[in-house]
Design a protein around this motif. Structure first.
Motif, PDB file in Angstrom:
ATOM      1  N   LEU A   8       3.601  -3.965  11.336  1.00  0.00           N
ATOM      2  CA  LEU A   8       3.093  -2.839  10.556  1.00  0.00           C
ATOM      3  C   LEU A   8       2.914  -3.209   9.082  1.00  0.00           C
ATOM      4  O   LEU A   8       1.947  -2.767   8.450  1.00  0.00           O
ATOM      5  CB  LEU A   8       4.031  -1.642  10.677  1.00  0.00           C
ATOM      6  CG  LEU A   8       3.938  -0.842  11.965  1.00  0.00           C
ATOM      7  CD1 LEU A   8       4.981   0.257  11.972  1.00  0.00           C
ATOM      8  CD2 LEU A   8       2.562  -0.267  12.158  1.00  0.00           C
ATOM      9  N   LEU A   9       3.815  -4.016   8.540  1.00  0.00           N
ATOM     10  CA  LEU A   9       3.653  -4.450   7.150  1.00  0.00           C
ATOM     11  C   LEU A   9       2.400  -5.298   6.972  1.00  0.00           C
ATOM     12  O   LEU A   9       1.676  -5.144   5.986  1.00  0.00           O
ATOM     13  CB  LEU A   9       4.889  -5.234   6.697  1.00  0.00           C
ATOM     14  CG  LEU A   9       6.142  -4.429   6.406  1.00  0.00           C
ATOM     15  CD1 LEU A   9       7.272  -5.361   6.012  1.00  0.00           C
ATOM     16  CD2 LEU A   9       5.891  -3.415   5.326  1.00  0.00           C
ATOM     17  N   ILE A  10       2.140  -6.172   7.930  1.00  0.00           N
ATOM     18  CA  ILE A  10       0.945  -7.018   7.837  1.00  0.00           C
ATOM     19  C   ILE A  10      -0.321  -6.174   7.938  1.00  0.00           C
ATOM     20  O   ILE A  10      -1.257  -6.334   7.147  1.00  0.00           O
ATOM     21  CB  ILE A  10       0.983  -8.111   8.926  1.00  0.00           C
ATOM     22  CG1 ILE A  10       2.112  -9.090   8.634  1.00  0.00           C
ATOM     23  CG2 ILE A  10      -0.355  -8.831   9.027  1.00  0.00           C
ATOM     24  CD1 ILE A  10       2.401 -10.063   9.764  1.00  0.00           C
ATOM     25  N   VAL A  11      -0.345  -5.244   8.900  1.00  0.00           N
ATOM     26  CA  VAL A  11      -1.512  -4.370   9.056  1.00  0.00           C
ATOM     27  C   VAL A  11      -1.700  -3.511   7.821  1.00  0.00           C
ATOM     28  O   VAL A  11      -2.822  -3.326   7.338  1.00  0.00           O
ATOM     29  CB  VAL A  11      -1.369  -3.503  10.331  1.00  0.00           C
ATOM     30  CG1 VAL A  11      -2.431  -2.424  10.383  1.00  0.00           C
ATOM     31  CG2 VAL A  11      -1.424  -4.366  11.573  1.00  0.00           C
ATOM     32  N   THR A  18      -0.764   2.857   2.848  1.00  0.00           N
ATOM     33  CA  THR A  18       0.593   2.914   2.303  1.00  0.00           C
ATOM     34  C   THR A  18       1.603   3.518   3.274  1.00  0.00           C
ATOM     35  O   THR A  18       2.777   3.137   3.245  1.00  0.00           O
ATOM     36  CB  THR A  18       0.622   3.701   0.990  1.00  0.00           C
ATOM     37  OG1 THR A  18       0.092   5.004   1.219  1.00  0.00           O
ATOM     38  CG2 THR A  18      -0.203   3.005  -0.077  1.00  0.00           C
ATOM     39  N   ILE A  19       1.196   4.451   4.110  1.00  0.00           N
ATOM     40  CA  ILE A  19       2.155   5.070   5.029  1.00  0.00           C
ATOM     41  C   ILE A  19       2.645   4.043   6.052  1.00  0.00           C
ATOM     42  O   ILE A  19       3.816   4.067   6.430  1.00  0.00           O
ATOM     43  CB  ILE A  19       1.557   6.322   5.717  1.00  0.00           C
ATOM     44  CG1 ILE A  19       2.641   7.099   6.463  1.00  0.00           C
ATOM     45  CG2 ILE A  19       0.444   5.961   6.660  1.00  0.00           C
ATOM     46  CD1 ILE A  19       3.614   7.800   5.588  1.00  0.00           C
ATOM     47  N   LEU A  20       1.784   3.125   6.486  1.00  0.00           N
ATOM     48  CA  LEU A  20       2.212   2.076   7.402  1.00  0.00           C
ATOM     49  C   LEU A  20       3.187   1.127   6.716  1.00  0.00           C
ATOM     50  O   LEU A  20       4.106   0.607   7.346  1.00  0.00           O
ATOM     51  CB  LEU A  20       1.021   1.289   7.945  1.00  0.00           C
ATOM     52  CG  LEU A  20       0.150   1.986   8.982  1.00  0.00           C
ATOM     53  CD1 LEU A  20      -0.964   1.052   9.435  1.00  0.00           C
ATOM     54  CD2 LEU A  20       0.956   2.461  10.154  1.00  0.00           C
ATOM     55  N   ILE A  25       8.700  -0.825   6.521  1.00  0.00           N
ATOM     56  CA  ILE A  25       9.942  -1.134   5.808  1.00  0.00           C
ATOM     57  C   ILE A  25      11.117  -0.404   6.449  1.00  0.00           C
ATOM     58  O   ILE A  25      12.194  -0.984   6.640  1.00  0.00           O
ATOM     59  CB  ILE A  25       9.812  -0.779   4.313  1.00  0.00           C
ATOM     60  CG1 ILE A  25       8.846  -1.745   3.630  1.00  0.00           C
ATOM     61  CG2 ILE A  25      11.170  -0.788   3.622  1.00  0.00           C
ATOM     62  CD1 ILE A  25       8.515  -1.398   2.205  1.00  0.00           C
ATOM     63  N   ILE A  26      10.917   0.859   6.814  1.00  0.00           N
ATOM     64  CA  ILE A  26      11.988   1.632   7.453  1.00  0.00           C
ATOM     65  C   ILE A  26      12.386   0.993   8.784  1.00  0.00           C
ATOM     66  O   ILE A  26      13.576   0.865   9.085  1.00  0.00           O
ATOM     67  CB  ILE A  26      11.552   3.097   7.639  1.00  0.00           C
ATOM     68  CG1 ILE A  26      11.449   3.779   6.279  1.00  0.00           C
ATOM     69  CG2 ILE A  26      12.514   3.847   8.553  1.00  0.00           C
ATOM     70  CD1 ILE A  26      10.809   5.146   6.307  1.00  0.00           C
TER      71      ILE A  26
END
Length: 51
Positions: A8-11, A18-20, A25-26
């Motif tokens: 998700l961080l990469i996408v 920003t929501i992804l 991170i969570i």
């Protein structure tokens, strides 16, 4: 859970969503906490390992 967070961080980085980024991170933090609890021998959810 950690792998999904990294994906998700990469996408989010590539798509500028920003929501992804926040959800990624969570997920990484929760996955790391569960991993550490399992490694030190604490039962997580009644199981020795959460996976």
């Amino acid at each position: 859970m950690i792998v999904i967070g990294v994906v998700l961080l990469i996408v989010a980085f590539l798509a500028k969503i920003t929501i992804l980024w926040t959800v990624g991170i969570i997920l990484i933090v929760i996955g790391a906490i569960l991993f550490l609890l399992g490694r030190v021998g604490h039962a997580v959810g009644g199981r020795r390992h959460y996976w």
